[in-house]
Design a protein around this motif. Structure first.
Motif, PDB file in Angstrom:
ATOM      1  N   GLU A   1      -3.858  -8.069  -1.803  1.00 47.92           N
ATOM      2  CA  GLU A   1      -4.923  -7.224  -1.262  1.00 47.92           C
ATOM      3  C   GLU A   1      -4.767  -5.749  -1.612  1.00 47.92           C
ATOM      4  O   GLU A   1      -5.753  -5.022  -1.717  1.00 47.92           O
ATOM      5  CB  GLU A   1      -5.013  -7.392   0.258  1.00 47.92           C
ATOM      6  CG  GLU A   1      -5.507  -8.791   0.633  1.00 47.92           C
ATOM      7  CD  GLU A   1      -5.776  -8.932   2.136  1.00 47.92           C
ATOM      8  OE1 GLU A   1      -5.642  -7.923   2.865  1.00 47.92           O
ATOM      9  OE2 GLU A   1      -6.114 -10.054   2.557  1.00 47.92           O
ATOM     10  N   GLN A   2      -3.516  -5.333  -1.769  1.00 49.78           N
ATOM     11  CA  GLN A   2      -3.284  -3.915  -2.084  1.00 49.78           C
ATOM     12  C   GLN A   2      -2.708  -3.684  -3.478  1.00 49.78           C
ATOM     13  O   GLN A   2      -2.389  -2.558  -3.845  1.00 49.78           O
ATOM     14  CB  GLN A   2      -2.339  -3.289  -1.031  1.00 49.78           C
ATOM     15  CG  GLN A   2      -2.954  -3.172   0.354  1.00 49.78           C
ATOM     16  CD  GLN A   2      -4.093  -2.149   0.381  1.00 49.78           C
ATOM     17  OE1 GLN A   2      -4.146  -1.209  -0.433  1.00 49.78           O
ATOM     18  NE2 GLN A   2      -5.025  -2.332   1.315  1.00 49.78           N
ATOM     19  N   MET A   3      -2.525  -4.788  -4.199  1.00 48.75           N
ATOM     20  CA  MET A   3      -1.963  -4.654  -5.542  1.00 48.75           C
ATOM     21  C   MET A   3      -2.967  -3.946  -6.437  1.00 48.75           C
ATOM     22  O   MET A   3      -4.159  -4.213  -6.366  1.00 48.75           O
ATOM     23  CB  MET A   3      -1.635  -6.050  -6.094  1.00 48.75           C
ATOM     24  CG  MET A   3      -0.949  -6.055  -7.444  1.00 48.75           C
ATOM     25  SD  MET A   3       0.525  -4.975  -7.571  1.00 48.75           S
ATOM     26  CE  MET A   3       1.566  -5.593  -6.242  1.00 48.75           C
ATOM     27  N   CYS A   4      -2.488  -3.023  -7.256  1.00 44.42           N
ATOM     28  CA  CYS A   4      -3.375  -2.321  -8.172  1.00 44.42           C
ATOM     29  C   CYS A   4      -2.563  -1.678  -9.284  1.00 44.42           C
ATOM     30  O   CYS A   4      -1.329  -1.704  -9.259  1.00 44.42           O
ATOM     31  CB  CYS A   4      -4.157  -1.249  -7.413  1.00 44.42           C
ATOM     32  SG  CYS A   4      -3.070  -0.029  -6.666  1.00 44.42           S
ATOM     33  N   SER A   5      -3.227  -1.142 -10.227  1.00 46.65           N
ATOM     34  CA  SER A   5      -2.573  -0.478 -11.342  1.00 46.65           C
ATOM     35  C   SER A   5      -1.635   0.606 -10.816  1.00 46.65           C
ATOM     36  O   SER A   5      -1.973   1.334  -9.877  1.00 46.65           O
ATOM     37  CB  SER A   5      -3.645   0.137 -12.249  1.00 46.65           C
ATOM     38  OG  SER A   5      -3.015   0.886 -13.249  1.00 46.65           O
TER      39      SER A   5
ATOM     40  N   LYS B   1       0.834  -1.216   0.000  1.00 48.59           N
ATOM     41  CA  LYS B   1       0.000   0.000   0.000  1.00 48.59           C
ATOM     42  C   LYS B   1       0.862   1.256   0.000  1.00 48.59           C
ATOM     43  O   LYS B   1       0.568   2.238  -0.677  1.00 48.59           O
ATOM     44  CB  LYS B   1      -0.905  -0.002   1.237  1.00 48.59           C
ATOM     45  CG  LYS B   1      -1.884   1.151   1.251  1.00 48.59           C
ATOM     46  CD  LYS B   1      -2.823   1.066   2.413  1.00 48.59           C
ATOM     47  CE  LYS B   1      -3.845   2.204   2.311  1.00 48.59           C
ATOM     48  NZ  LYS B   1      -4.693   2.230   3.534  1.00 48.59           N
TER      49      LYS B   1
ATOM     50  N   LYS C   1       1.254  -0.087  -9.435  1.00 51.21           N
ATOM     51  CA  LYS C   1       2.194  -0.673  -8.476  1.00 51.21           C
ATOM     52  C   LYS C   1       2.942  -1.842  -9.112  1.00 51.21           C
ATOM     53  O   LYS C   1       2.435  -2.486 -10.034  1.00 51.21           O
ATOM     54  CB  LYS C   1       1.444  -1.163  -7.223  1.00 51.21           C
ATOM     55  CG  LYS C   1       0.937  -0.029  -6.328  1.00 51.21           C
ATOM     56  CD  LYS C   1       0.471  -0.547  -4.989  1.00 51.21           C
ATOM     57  CE  LYS C   1      -0.086   0.576  -4.118  1.00 51.21           C
ATOM     58  NZ  LYS C   1       0.959   1.530  -3.642  1.00 51.21           N
TER      59      LYS C   1
ATOM     60  N   LYS D   1      -4.691  -8.022 -11.182  1.00 52.64           N
ATOM     61  CA  LYS D   1      -5.076  -6.904 -10.318  1.00 52.64           C
ATOM     62  C   LYS D   1      -4.650  -5.567 -10.932  1.00 52.64           C
ATOM     63  O   LYS D   1      -4.795  -4.513 -10.316  1.00 52.64           O
ATOM     64  CB  LYS D   1      -4.386  -7.045  -8.946  1.00 52.64           C
ATOM     65  CG  LYS D   1      -4.972  -8.138  -8.079  1.00 52.64           C
ATOM     66  CD  LYS D   1      -6.263  -7.650  -7.396  1.00 52.64           C
ATOM     67  CE  LYS D   1      -6.672  -8.568  -6.275  1.00 52.64           C
ATOM     68  NZ  LYS D   1      -7.707  -7.975  -5.416  1.00 52.64           N
ATOM     69  N   GLY D   2      -3.992  -5.647 -12.118  1.00 53.74           N
ATOM     70  CA  GLY D   2      -3.545  -4.411 -12.760  1.00 53.74           C
ATOM     71  C   GLY D   2      -2.110  -4.042 -12.457  1.00 53.74           C
ATOM     72  O   GLY D   2      -1.573  -3.068 -12.973  1.00 53.74           O
ATOM     73  N   GLY D   3      -1.441  -4.829 -11.604  1.00 53.17           N
ATOM     74  CA  GLY D   3      -0.063  -4.530 -11.232  1.00 53.17           C
ATOM     75  C   GLY D   3       0.934  -5.036 -12.261  1.00 53.17           C
ATOM     76  O   GLY D   3       0.580  -5.737 -13.206  1.00 53.17           O
TER      77      GLY D   3
END
Lengths: 293, 293, 293, 293
Positions: free
Chosen positions: D84-88, D57, D90, D113-115
Motif C-alpha cells: 500500500e505504501q510501496m513506491c519509487s 511509509k 523505497k 509499484k516502483g520499489g
C-alpha cells in the motif's frame, strides 16, 4: 455384435485400433482433426461425423486416442468438443497417454456433465495395435469399463481395471521405472563383459537362454552394441518417467536407491546431449569414456 | 554314437546329465565317491570304475560334476585321482561351478601332464539337467570343446565356447550381476506399487504382458508377495557374486553405480539375517519398514 | 627426560620426527639405509648405529618410520635386522603406513621373540611432522603405548590408543571413506552451483562460513575450480581405500550406499585416466561432459 | 549512523536482529503481528508503527523476518500491507526463508509499484542472530543491497550478493545438499567403525583432528551416538531440500549420484517415522537393523 462406438483420433495408433473394431463388427463413427484421414475407415464401413460433439451425440460411448495432453484437452473442451454433448447415460474412454493432471481435469469435466469417464492408456505400439495385441490399463468408472470390454477385447490381448482415475498413469510409471533400472543393469553388464575380455554378443546369447531373458534385452542388445539409437522411446521421456516415479516414491516415503542411481545415469546421458535418442542410449553414458578395443 | 566318456560325480545334477548321455547312446564309465550311487546308472547300461584314475585311464575324455571347489580339487589331486592317469591325448572337462582360482589350478595340473582342459559350468538346475536343457559356458582348450560337443548337445540346449579358462566363471558373474540389479528394481517397483495404492498382483500381470516380461519375475513375483523365500539360490551367494562382479569391474575400471546400489541392498538384507533365504528376500530389505496395509 | 630411544628411517617424515625427539631431550640412536642421512641428526646430538639390530640392542624401544611395506619388512626380517636383537623387555613401534597384513606379520615376529609391538600410523605430512603436530593412531601392546607416550607427545599433537593390532589401519580406512564421500558431495555441489547460474567461488565462501566448513573444502575448492590436480593424495590410492573400506563393510554386513556411489565415481575417474592425479580430480568425472560456460 | 530502518516480524530471529540494529545506532521502526512483542524493542529505543504500511511509509527501506511463506505473503499483500505504501525510492528486504516462487511473487509486486526488492535469507539460528554472526545470502536489486549493507554488517558476520532473485534460495539448496550427503557419509562411517570393532567416540576424536574436521560432525556426532535427535533442523525439511536440489539438478541435467543415494536414505528415515526428529536421525536408517553390542 453391432454395438455403436465413437472413435476420436486416427493417428497411427487410432487408425489401427478403430480398424480392428470395424473388422470385428462394431459400428464405428469416426472423427479426426484432419478429416481426410477418415476416408480409409469410411471405405471399410465406418460412419463419419464432423465434430467430436457430433460423435458423442450419436454414440453411447466414445473412445479417444490423441497424440498428447493438449490434443486430449482440446477435443474435450474446445467448441464442438466432447463436453457439449456429454450427458448422463453416455461414456468417454480416453486411451491417450497423458499425465494424471490432464486425466483428472477431463474426468471432472465429464462427470460434472453426468457422464462416465475411463482412462485407458495402452502398453504397446504400432504392431501390437494392428494385431489387436495391446495391453490396456483402465481406471475410473467400473461400469463403463465393463461396457467397453468387448471393444477392449478386440483392440488388446489383455485389459486390466486398476481402480480410480490416475492409477493407469501410476502403473505405467512403475513399469517404466523397472524398465529403466533394468536397462542400466543391462548396460553395466555389457560394459563389464567387454572390458573383462568377454564377447558382448555371447553375453546376449547367454542372457537370452536364461531366467532373465526378456524381449527388451533381445531387441535392444544388438542395436546397443552397434551404437544405433533410433528413437523408439526417447531417452528424455524415459528420464522424465524415472523422475516422476521417484517423485511418486517421495510422496509415499518409498526409498528406491537402484532407481535413483539409474535416474542419475539417464540424467548424465541427457547432459551428453542424448535426450532425443532412444532410451537405450544411456549405454553411452554408462560406458563413457570408451577406450576399449 | 558309441563314444566312450568318463563321468565323475553322480549328485542330483551329475546323475541326470550322465543318464542323458546313456540314453543317447554314449558308452559312459561312471565313478562316485559314494560308490552305491553308481548302481542305478549301471542298471541303465553304464560301466563302473573304482577310482577317478581308473575312469581316466579307460576314456578319451572325462567329465566331472562335483559339488564344490574342494571336491573338484580332491578328485583331481588325491591318491587315485585324475592326475595319475592324465596324459597327452586325454581330456578333462570340469562342469562343476568353481571359482576361477580353482579352475586355474586344475587347468595347470592337467596341462602340465600333457592333457587338455575345459571348464564348462552350467546355467540351470535339476529340471533342465533332466530335460537336457542346460546352458553350458565352456572355456579352455577349443579342440576338447569340439570333441565334447556331441555330449554337450545331449546334456544342454545350448553350449558356448568363451575362450580362455576363467571366462566361464566371469560370464556367470556378469549374468548374476544383471540378475541381482533386476531383482532390486523389481522389488522397488512392487513396493512403489503397493504404497501408491496399486495392486501388486496386477503389477505382476502387467509386467508379464510387456517388453520386460521374464521368467524370473514370473516365478519370484508371487512368492515374494507371499513372503515365501525358500532358497533356490541363497541370498548370501547372490551378494557374493555381486561383490565379485564389482571387484571384476574395479580391476577393469568399470563404474557400475546401479549394481553397486543393488549390492548395498543385498548387504542390508544380510545384516537383517536373511543371508540363507532365497535371494529374492532382498525384497524384505527394500520394503523395510513394512507399514503398509 | 633423557630416555633412550632408537629410530629407524630418516626420510622426510622420520628426519623431522627424530629431530623433534632430540630437541626435547630424548637420547636418540638413529639408523638409515643410506647412512649419510644420519649425519645431520648426529650433529644435533644423536648417536648412530650401523644396523637396525645394533639400534635395538642398545635401546629399550625402537621407532621405525619406513617408506612402504617392503622396507618395513626388510628392516625387521633381513640380516642384521630388528629381529636379531629383539627379546623380552624390548619394544618395537612401527609408525610406517602399511597394510594390516604387513603389520600382523611384523607383530607376530616381534612377539614370538618375546618383544612388544605397537603399530602407530600417523595422520599428517611433512609440515605437521616438523611442527610436532601429527595425529598418531596406535594399536597393539598397551604397555608399550604408555612407554612411548612421552615420545608421541613430542612428535604429535594427539595420540590415540585403538586396541588390537590392525585397528590403526581400519581407522584410517573409515576416515578416508568419509573423506572420499565428502569430496564427491562437494564436487556435485560445485557443479550444481555452476550449472544453476551461481558463482562457484561464492559457494566456497558460503561453505567456509557455515557449519560444514572444513580444511579440505578450503584447500581443495580453489584448485578444483582451476582444474589443478597436482597429487597430494593420488586418486587411485583414494579409490583403493574406498574399495577396502567397502570390503570391510562387506565383511561386517554394513550397507553403505553413499560410499558405494562415491566409489563408483572414483572408478569412473580412474577409467578416464585420472588415477595418478590428486583425488580431488574426481571432480572431472562428476562434471563430465563439461559444456557449461 | 542514525539511518532510518523499518523492521517487520519480531520472532526469535527478528527480535535479535533488530536489537542489534538498535544497539549499533540505527533508528528502527518496528511492527509485529502480536503488537505486544514490540514493547521490549521500544524500551530499547525503537519506534513503533501500527501496520506494515505505516512502517514502509516512514522508512527508506524495510526489512522483514517472517516465519514462513504465508506470513511473508500476508505482510505484503494484505490490507494495510507493505504494498500500500510501496513506491519509487523505497526498498523492501525480505530476510525470511521462503521458496523461490514466493520470493518471485513478492519481488514482482514490489517492483510493479516502483520499489526495489532484495531477498536475503540467512544461514544461522538464534545464537548467531544474537551475536550478529549470521551469514546473509542476498539476491535481487544491487543498489538496495548496497544501501542495506550497513545493516547487514551489524546483523551478520558476512553478507554476499548473489545476483538475481532466486539465487539466494538456490545457494541454500546447494549447501544443504552437500550437508545432507556429508551427514550420510558420517553416519556410514560411524556404523562401519562400530561394526568393525572400533570405538565411535575415538572416531569422532580422530575426525576432529584432521582435514575434514567441521562444526557439524563435532556437534552432531556425540548426540547421534547417544541416539538423541531433538530437532534443530527437522529431517523432513532436510529431505525436502535434497529433493529440491535434485530437482534443480534435473532441470540443468546435472547427475548427482551421491546426493541421490543420500536422498534415498533420508526417505527411508521418513518411512521409519523419523521425519520430525533432527536430520541427524538419518543415522538410525543407515544403521538399521541395530544388532551391534
Amino acid at each position: 455384435m453391432g454395438e455403436e462406438v465413437g472413435f476420436l483420433g486416427l493417428g497411427i495408433m487410432g487408425k489401427a485400433m478403430s480398424m480392428n473394431l470395424i473388422r470385428h463388427g462394431f459400428k464405428v463413427t469416426v472423427w479426426n482433426r484432419t478429416l481426410s484421414r477418415c476416408d480409409e475407415l469410411v471405405e471399410h464401413g465406418a460412419s463419419f461425423a464432423e465434430t467430436p460433439a457430433a460423435v458423442v451425440k450419436k454414440c453411447k460411448y466414445t473412445i479417444a486416442m490423441l497424440s498428447d495432453p493438449s490434443a486430449a484437452l482440446s477435443v474435450v473442451f474446445d467448441k464442438d468438443g466432447v463436453l457439449e454433448q456429454m450427458c448422463s447415460g453416455k461414456g468417454y474412454v480416453d486411451m491417450s497417454t497423458v499425465d494424471s493432471d490432464t486425466s483428472s481435469k477431463i474426468s471432472e469435466a465429464i462427470t460434472s456433465k453426468g457422464g462416465c469417464f475411463l482412462e485407458a492408456p495402452v502398453s504397446g505400439s504400432k504392431k501390437p495395435a494392428e494385431d489387436g495385441q495391446l495391453v490396456i490399463l483402465a481406471a475410473g468408472e467400473k461400469k463403463l469399463y465393463e461396457e467397453a470390454l468387448p471393444a477392449f477385447d478386440v483392440m488388446g490381448k489383455k485389459s486390466l481395471f486398476l481402480g480410480q482415475v490416475g492409477n493407469g498413469a501410476k502403473m505405467k510409471l512403475v513399469v517404466n521405472m523397472i524398465m529403466g533400472s533394468m536397462l542400466n543393469a543391462f548396460s553395466e553388464g555389457l560394459i563389464l563383459a567387454d572390458k573383462s575380455g568377454l564377447n558382448t554378443q555371447t553375453l546376449l546369447d547367454v542372457l537370452d537362454l536364461g531366467g532373465i531373458a526378456n524381449p527388451m534385452f533381445k531387441m535392444k542388445g544388438p542395436t546397443m552394441i552397434q551404437k544405433s539409437y533410433s528413437p523408439a522411446f526417447p531417452l528424455k521421456h524415459q528420464q522424465k518417467d524415472m523422475r516422476l516415479a521417484l517423485a511418486l516414491g517421495d510422496e509415499n516415503a518409498v526409498s528406491m536407491p537402484v532407481a535413483a542411481a539409474a535416474n542419475e545415469a539417464f540424467k548424465k546421458a541427457r547432459s551428453m546431449g542424448l535426450g532425443d535418442l532412444d532410451f537405450s542410449a544411456v549405454y553411452e553414458a554408462v560406458k563413457f569414456p570408451e577406450n576399449s578395443s
